[in-house]
Design an enzyme around this catalytic site. Structure first.
Site, PDB file in Angstrom:
ATOM      1  N   ASN A  30       0.868  -1.176   0.000  1.00  0.00           N
ATOM      2  CA  ASN A  30       0.000   0.000   0.000  1.00  0.00           C
ATOM      3  C   ASN A  30       0.908   1.229   0.000  1.00  0.00           C
ATOM      4  OD1 ASN A  30      -1.805   2.038   0.409  1.00  0.00           O
ATOM      5  ND2 ASN A  30      -2.537   1.318   2.406  1.00  0.00           N
ATOM      6  N   LYS A  43       0.055   4.238  -0.412  1.00  0.00           N
ATOM      7  CA  LYS A  43      -0.633   5.418   0.149  1.00  0.00           C
ATOM      8  C   LYS A  43      -0.425   6.622  -0.776  1.00  0.00           C
ATOM      9  CE  LYS A  43      -0.321   3.253   4.635  1.00  0.00           C
ATOM     10  NZ  LYS A  43      -0.240   3.361   6.086  1.00  0.00           N
ATOM     11  N   HIS A  69      -9.584   1.214   4.900  1.00  0.00           N
ATOM     12  CA  HIS A  69      -8.309   1.448   5.576  1.00  0.00           C
ATOM     13  C   HIS A  69      -8.520   2.438   6.724  1.00  0.00           C
ATOM     14  CE1 HIS A  69      -4.218   2.640   6.398  1.00  0.00           C
ATOM     15  NE2 HIS A  69      -3.835   1.545   5.775  1.00  0.00           N
ATOM     16  N   GLU A  98      -6.900   4.881   7.708  1.00  0.00           N
ATOM     17  CA  GLU A  98      -6.676   6.292   7.372  1.00  0.00           C
ATOM     18  C   GLU A  98      -7.906   6.887   6.693  1.00  0.00           C
ATOM     19  OE1 GLU A  98      -2.995   5.524   5.383  1.00  0.00           O
ATOM     20  OE2 GLU A  98      -2.034   5.151   7.311  1.00  0.00           O
ATOM     21  N   GLU A 104      -5.423  -4.428  10.614  1.00  0.00           N
ATOM     22  CA  GLU A 104      -4.406  -3.403  10.822  1.00  0.00           C
ATOM     23  C   GLU A 104      -4.687  -2.669  12.127  1.00  0.00           C
ATOM     24  OE1 GLU A 104      -2.604  -2.371   6.658  1.00  0.00           O
ATOM     25  OE2 GLU A 104      -4.145  -0.933   7.189  1.00  0.00           O
ATOM     26  N   GLY A 108       2.119   2.759  10.702  1.00  0.00           N
ATOM     27  CA  GLY A 108       3.014   3.899  10.521  1.00  0.00           C
ATOM     28  C   GLY A 108       3.697   4.365  11.789  1.00  0.00           C
ATOM     29  N   SER A 110       3.401  -1.570  10.525  1.00  0.00           N
ATOM     30  CA  SER A 110       4.848  -1.572  10.779  1.00  0.00           C
ATOM     31  C   SER A 110       5.488  -2.939  10.533  1.00  0.00           C
ATOM     32  CB  SER A 110       5.145  -1.071  12.193  1.00  0.00           C
ATOM     33  OG  SER A 110       4.679   0.256  12.351  1.00  0.00           O
ATOM     34  N   GLY A 120       4.944   1.592   4.755  1.00  0.00           N
ATOM     35  CA  GLY A 120       6.266   2.205   4.614  1.00  0.00           C
ATOM     36  C   GLY A 120       7.312   1.317   3.956  1.00  0.00           C
TER      37      GLY A 120
HETATM   38  P1  13P Z   1       2.889   0.735   7.711  1.00  0.00           P
HETATM   39  O1  13P Z   1       3.485  -0.566   7.197  1.00  0.00           O
HETATM   40  O2  13P Z   1       3.594   1.943   7.203  1.00  0.00           O
HETATM   41  O3  13P Z   1       2.707   0.697   9.189  1.00  0.00           O
HETATM   42  O4  13P Z   1       1.415   0.821   7.079  1.00  0.00           O
HETATM   43  C1  13P Z   1       0.595  -0.292   7.129  1.00  0.00           C
HETATM   44  C2  13P Z   1      -0.601  -0.026   6.305  1.00  0.00           C
HETATM   45  O5  13P Z   1      -1.349   0.884   6.576  1.00  0.00           O
HETATM   46  C3  13P Z   1      -0.813  -0.871   5.130  1.00  0.00           C
HETATM   47  O6  13P Z   1      -2.088  -0.679   4.584  1.00  0.00           O
END
Ligand code: 13P
Length: 244
Positions: A5, A7, A90, A92, A162, A168, A208, A230
Protein backbone atom coordinates in the site's frame (compact mmCIF):
# COMPACT_ATOMS: atom_id res chain seq x y z
CA UNK A 1 -0.41 -12.77 -0.18
CA UNK A 2 1.62 -9.57 0.17
CA UNK A 3 0.11 -6.16 -0.62
CA UNK A 4 2.12 -2.96 -1.06
CA UNK A 5 0.00 0.00 0.00
CA UNK A 6 1.94 2.98 -1.31
CA UNK A 7 -0.63 5.42 0.15
CA UNK A 8 -0.11 9.01 -1.12
CA UNK A 9 3.48 8.41 -2.21
CA UNK A 10 5.21 8.18 -5.61
CA UNK A 11 4.62 10.16 -8.81
CA UNK A 12 3.81 8.19 -11.99
CA UNK A 13 7.51 8.17 -12.88
CA UNK A 14 8.54 7.05 -9.38
CA UNK A 15 5.86 4.36 -9.51
CA UNK A 16 7.19 3.11 -12.83
CA UNK A 17 10.72 2.94 -11.44
CA UNK A 18 9.69 1.17 -8.25
CA UNK A 19 7.66 -1.35 -10.26
CA UNK A 20 10.56 -2.18 -12.54
CA UNK A 21 12.92 -2.43 -9.57
CA UNK A 22 10.56 -4.85 -7.77
CA UNK A 23 10.06 -6.91 -10.93
CA UNK A 24 13.79 -7.16 -11.62
CA UNK A 25 14.59 -8.27 -8.06
CA UNK A 26 11.65 -10.60 -7.52
CA UNK A 27 12.29 -14.30 -7.83
CA UNK A 28 9.61 -16.83 -8.78
CA UNK A 29 7.02 -17.07 -6.03
CA UNK A 30 3.78 -18.90 -5.48
CA UNK A 31 2.56 -15.98 -3.36
CA UNK A 32 0.13 -13.40 -4.60
CA UNK A 33 1.89 -10.02 -4.84
CA UNK A 34 -0.24 -6.90 -5.19
CA UNK A 35 0.74 -3.25 -5.65
CA UNK A 36 -1.67 -0.51 -4.57
CA UNK A 37 -0.52 2.88 -5.92
CA UNK A 38 -2.50 6.11 -5.84
CA UNK A 39 -5.35 6.41 -8.36
CA UNK A 40 -3.17 8.71 -10.47
CA UNK A 41 -0.52 6.02 -10.89
CA UNK A 42 -2.79 3.01 -11.45
CA UNK A 43 -2.52 2.93 -15.24
CA UNK A 44 1.26 3.34 -15.07
CA UNK A 45 1.50 0.41 -12.66
CA UNK A 46 -0.90 -1.74 -14.71
CA UNK A 47 1.26 -1.05 -17.76
CA UNK A 48 4.57 -1.60 -15.92
CA UNK A 49 3.51 -4.89 -14.36
CA UNK A 50 2.21 -6.10 -17.75
CA UNK A 51 1.64 -9.85 -17.78
CA UNK A 52 3.91 -10.46 -14.76
CA UNK A 53 2.49 -12.23 -11.71
CA UNK A 54 2.03 -8.91 -9.92
CA UNK A 55 -1.56 -7.77 -9.51
CA UNK A 56 -2.79 -4.23 -8.97
CA UNK A 57 -5.17 -2.77 -6.40
CA UNK A 58 -6.75 0.64 -5.88
CA UNK A 59 -6.67 2.15 -2.39
CA UNK A 60 -10.33 3.21 -2.41
CA UNK A 61 -13.30 3.92 -4.63
CA UNK A 62 -16.70 5.60 -4.48
CA UNK A 63 -19.82 3.62 -3.66
CA UNK A 64 -21.71 4.75 -6.78
CA UNK A 65 -20.75 3.58 -10.27
CA UNK A 66 -21.13 7.00 -11.93
CA UNK A 67 -22.66 10.41 -11.38
CA UNK A 68 -22.04 13.90 -10.10
CA UNK A 69 -19.38 13.12 -7.48
CA UNK A 70 -16.58 15.55 -8.18
CA UNK A 71 -13.12 14.19 -7.54
CA UNK A 72 -14.25 10.60 -7.08
CA UNK A 73 -13.39 7.37 -8.91
CA UNK A 74 -15.83 4.48 -9.35
CA UNK A 75 -15.35 0.72 -9.26
CA UNK A 76 -16.40 0.48 -12.92
CA UNK A 77 -13.55 2.83 -13.91
CA UNK A 78 -11.11 0.72 -11.90
CA UNK A 79 -12.39 -2.50 -13.48
CA UNK A 80 -11.91 -0.89 -16.89
CA UNK A 81 -8.24 -0.36 -16.10
CA UNK A 82 -7.80 -4.09 -15.55
CA UNK A 83 -7.29 -4.05 -11.79
CA UNK A 84 -7.83 -7.06 -9.57
CA UNK A 85 -8.52 -5.59 -6.13
CA UNK A 86 -9.74 -2.53 -4.26
CA UNK A 87 -8.69 -1.85 -0.67
CA UNK A 88 -11.66 -0.62 1.38
CA UNK A 89 -11.94 0.62 4.94
CA UNK A 90 -8.31 1.45 5.58
CA UNK A 91 -8.02 3.12 8.98
CA UNK A 92 -6.68 6.29 7.37
CA UNK A 93 -9.83 6.57 5.27
CA UNK A 94 -12.03 5.77 8.26
CA UNK A 95 -10.25 8.50 10.22
CA UNK A 96 -9.58 11.28 7.69
CA UNK A 97 -12.55 10.72 5.38
CA UNK A 98 -15.11 9.70 8.00
CA UNK A 99 -15.81 6.35 6.33
CA UNK A 100 -17.98 4.16 8.52
CA UNK A 101 -19.10 0.55 8.28
CA UNK A 102 -22.41 1.44 6.61
CA UNK A 103 -20.70 3.35 3.83
CA UNK A 104 -18.12 0.57 3.44
CA UNK A 105 -20.90 -2.01 3.14
CA UNK A 106 -22.12 -0.07 0.06
CA UNK A 107 -18.60 0.24 -1.38
CA UNK A 108 -18.07 -3.51 -0.98
CA UNK A 109 -21.20 -4.21 -3.07
CA UNK A 110 -20.12 -1.72 -5.72
CA UNK A 111 -16.63 -3.22 -6.06
CA UNK A 112 -17.88 -6.82 -6.23
CA UNK A 113 -20.50 -5.83 -8.82
CA UNK A 114 -17.67 -4.92 -11.19
CA UNK A 115 -15.89 -8.26 -10.84
CA UNK A 116 -13.16 -6.86 -8.59
CA UNK A 117 -12.06 -8.32 -5.28
CA UNK A 118 -12.09 -6.46 -1.97
CA UNK A 119 -9.36 -6.17 0.63
CA UNK A 120 -11.48 -5.10 3.62
CA UNK A 121 -9.50 -3.52 6.46
CA UNK A 122 -10.36 -3.54 10.13
CA UNK A 123 -8.45 -2.50 13.22
CA UNK A 124 -8.73 -1.10 16.73
CA UNK A 125 -7.27 1.93 18.48
CA UNK A 126 -4.83 1.59 21.37
CA UNK A 127 -7.54 2.82 23.71
CA UNK A 128 -9.92 0.09 22.58
CA UNK A 129 -7.21 -2.54 23.05
CA UNK A 130 -6.27 -1.20 26.48
CA UNK A 131 -9.87 -1.33 27.62
CA UNK A 132 -10.32 -4.88 26.31
CA UNK A 133 -12.76 -3.78 23.58
CA UNK A 134 -10.54 -4.79 20.65
CA UNK A 135 -12.21 -8.09 19.78
CA UNK A 136 -15.74 -6.66 19.81
CA UNK A 137 -14.60 -3.66 17.78
CA UNK A 138 -13.32 -5.95 15.02
CA UNK A 139 -16.44 -8.13 15.17
CA UNK A 140 -18.55 -4.99 14.64
CA UNK A 141 -16.47 -3.83 11.68
CA UNK A 142 -16.79 -7.23 10.01
CA UNK A 143 -20.48 -7.65 10.82
CA UNK A 144 -21.55 -4.21 9.62
CA UNK A 145 -19.19 -3.87 6.66
CA UNK A 146 -19.14 -7.39 5.22
CA UNK A 147 -21.76 -9.71 6.61
CA UNK A 148 -24.55 -8.45 4.36
CA UNK A 149 -22.86 -10.44 1.59
CA UNK A 150 -24.21 -13.77 0.40
CA UNK A 151 -21.84 -16.67 0.90
CA UNK A 152 -20.94 -16.85 -2.81
CA UNK A 153 -19.20 -13.46 -2.56
CA UNK A 154 -16.81 -14.46 0.20
CA UNK A 155 -14.33 -15.98 -2.27
CA UNK A 156 -13.72 -12.43 -3.49
CA UNK A 157 -12.99 -11.00 -0.05
CA UNK A 158 -9.63 -10.68 1.69
CA UNK A 159 -9.54 -9.30 5.24
CA UNK A 160 -6.74 -7.00 6.39
CA UNK A 161 -6.22 -6.66 10.14
CA UNK A 162 -4.41 -3.40 10.82
CA UNK A 163 -4.22 -2.34 14.47
CA UNK A 164 -4.36 1.46 14.23
CA UNK A 165 -1.69 1.84 16.92
CA UNK A 166 0.73 -0.13 14.71
CA UNK A 167 0.09 1.65 11.39
CA UNK A 168 3.01 3.90 10.52
CA UNK A 169 4.20 4.02 14.13
CA UNK A 170 7.11 1.58 14.07
CA UNK A 171 5.32 -0.42 16.79
CA UNK A 172 4.30 -3.85 15.49
CA UNK A 173 1.73 -6.15 17.04
CA UNK A 174 3.52 -9.10 18.61
CA UNK A 175 3.05 -12.38 16.82
CA UNK A 176 0.88 -13.49 19.75
CA UNK A 177 -1.37 -10.43 19.46
CA UNK A 178 -1.62 -10.86 15.68
CA UNK A 179 -2.40 -14.58 15.92
CA UNK A 180 -5.02 -14.00 18.62
CA UNK A 181 -6.85 -11.42 16.50
CA UNK A 182 -6.53 -13.37 13.25
CA UNK A 183 -7.96 -16.47 14.95
CA UNK A 184 -10.78 -14.30 16.29
CA UNK A 185 -11.50 -12.94 12.81
CA UNK A 186 -11.57 -16.47 11.38
CA UNK A 187 -13.95 -17.62 14.10
CA UNK A 188 -16.26 -14.65 13.49
CA UNK A 189 -16.30 -15.48 9.77
CA UNK A 190 -16.92 -19.13 10.63
CA UNK A 191 -19.87 -18.28 12.88
CA UNK A 192 -21.50 -16.44 10.01
CA UNK A 193 -20.44 -18.44 6.92
CA UNK A 194 -19.13 -21.78 8.25
CA UNK A 195 -15.73 -23.41 8.60
CA UNK A 196 -15.04 -24.05 4.92
CA UNK A 197 -15.30 -20.36 4.01
CA UNK A 198 -13.46 -19.30 7.17
CA UNK A 199 -10.55 -21.59 6.37
CA UNK A 200 -10.35 -20.37 2.77
CA UNK A 201 -10.40 -16.64 3.44
CA UNK A 202 -7.05 -14.83 3.51
CA UNK A 203 -6.43 -12.66 6.56
CA UNK A 204 -3.50 -10.25 6.19
CA UNK A 205 -1.62 -8.41 8.92
CA UNK A 206 -0.69 -4.73 8.47
CA UNK A 207 1.11 -2.30 10.78
CA UNK A 208 4.85 -1.57 10.78
CA UNK A 209 5.63 -4.89 9.09
CA UNK A 210 9.31 -4.92 8.05
CA UNK A 211 11.85 -7.46 6.75
CA UNK A 212 12.95 -8.08 10.34
CA UNK A 213 9.54 -8.93 11.83
CA UNK A 214 7.68 -10.31 8.78
CA UNK A 215 8.71 -13.95 9.18
CA UNK A 216 7.66 -14.16 12.81
CA UNK A 217 4.24 -12.74 11.93
CA UNK A 218 3.73 -14.80 8.75
CA UNK A 219 4.47 -18.17 10.39
CA UNK A 220 1.48 -17.71 12.67
CA UNK A 221 -1.27 -20.17 11.82
CA UNK A 222 -3.93 -17.61 10.94
CA UNK A 223 -1.71 -14.94 9.37
CA UNK A 224 -1.90 -15.42 5.59
CA UNK A 225 0.29 -12.52 4.55
CA UNK A 226 0.79 -8.81 4.96
CA UNK A 227 -0.38 -5.34 4.07
CA UNK A 228 2.78 -3.30 3.85
CA UNK A 229 2.92 0.49 4.02
CA UNK A 230 6.27 2.21 4.61
CA UNK A 231 8.46 -0.81 3.87
CA UNK A 232 6.80 -1.33 0.49
CA UNK A 233 8.27 1.95 -0.80
CA UNK A 234 11.70 0.33 -0.93
CA UNK A 235 12.10 -2.52 -3.44
CA UNK A 236 14.68 -4.45 -1.38
CA UNK A 237 12.58 -4.29 1.79
CA UNK A 238 9.41 -5.26 -0.04
CA UNK A 239 11.14 -8.22 -1.72
CA UNK A 240 12.56 -9.31 1.64
CA UNK A 241 9.03 -9.28 3.07
CA UNK A 242 7.69 -11.33 0.13
CA UNK A 243 10.50 -13.84 0.70
CA UNK A 244 9.65 -14.01 4.39
P1 13P B 1 2.89 0.73 7.71
O1 13P B 1 3.49 -0.57 7.20
O2 13P B 1 3.59 1.94 7.20
O3 13P B 1 2.71 0.70 9.19
O4 13P B 1 1.42 0.82 7.08
C1 13P B 1 0.60 -0.29 7.13
C2 13P B 1 -0.60 -0.03 6.31
O5 13P B 1 -1.35 0.88 6.58
C3 13P B 1 -0.81 -0.87 5.13
O6 13P B 1 -2.09 -0.68 4.58
Amino acid sequence: MVVANWKMNNSPEQSRQLCSSILSKMSATDKEVILAPSHLCLSTVVESTGDSIIKVAAQNCHQELSGAFTGEVSASMLADLGLDYVILGHSERRLYNAEDNDLLAKKVISVLSQGLKVIYCCGETLEQRSSGAHLTRITKQLTEGLFHLPVKDLKNIVIGYEPIWAVGTGVTATSIQAQEMHAHIRSVVSNKYGDVIANQISILYGGSCTPSNAKELFVQKDVDGGLIGGASLNADDFIAIINA
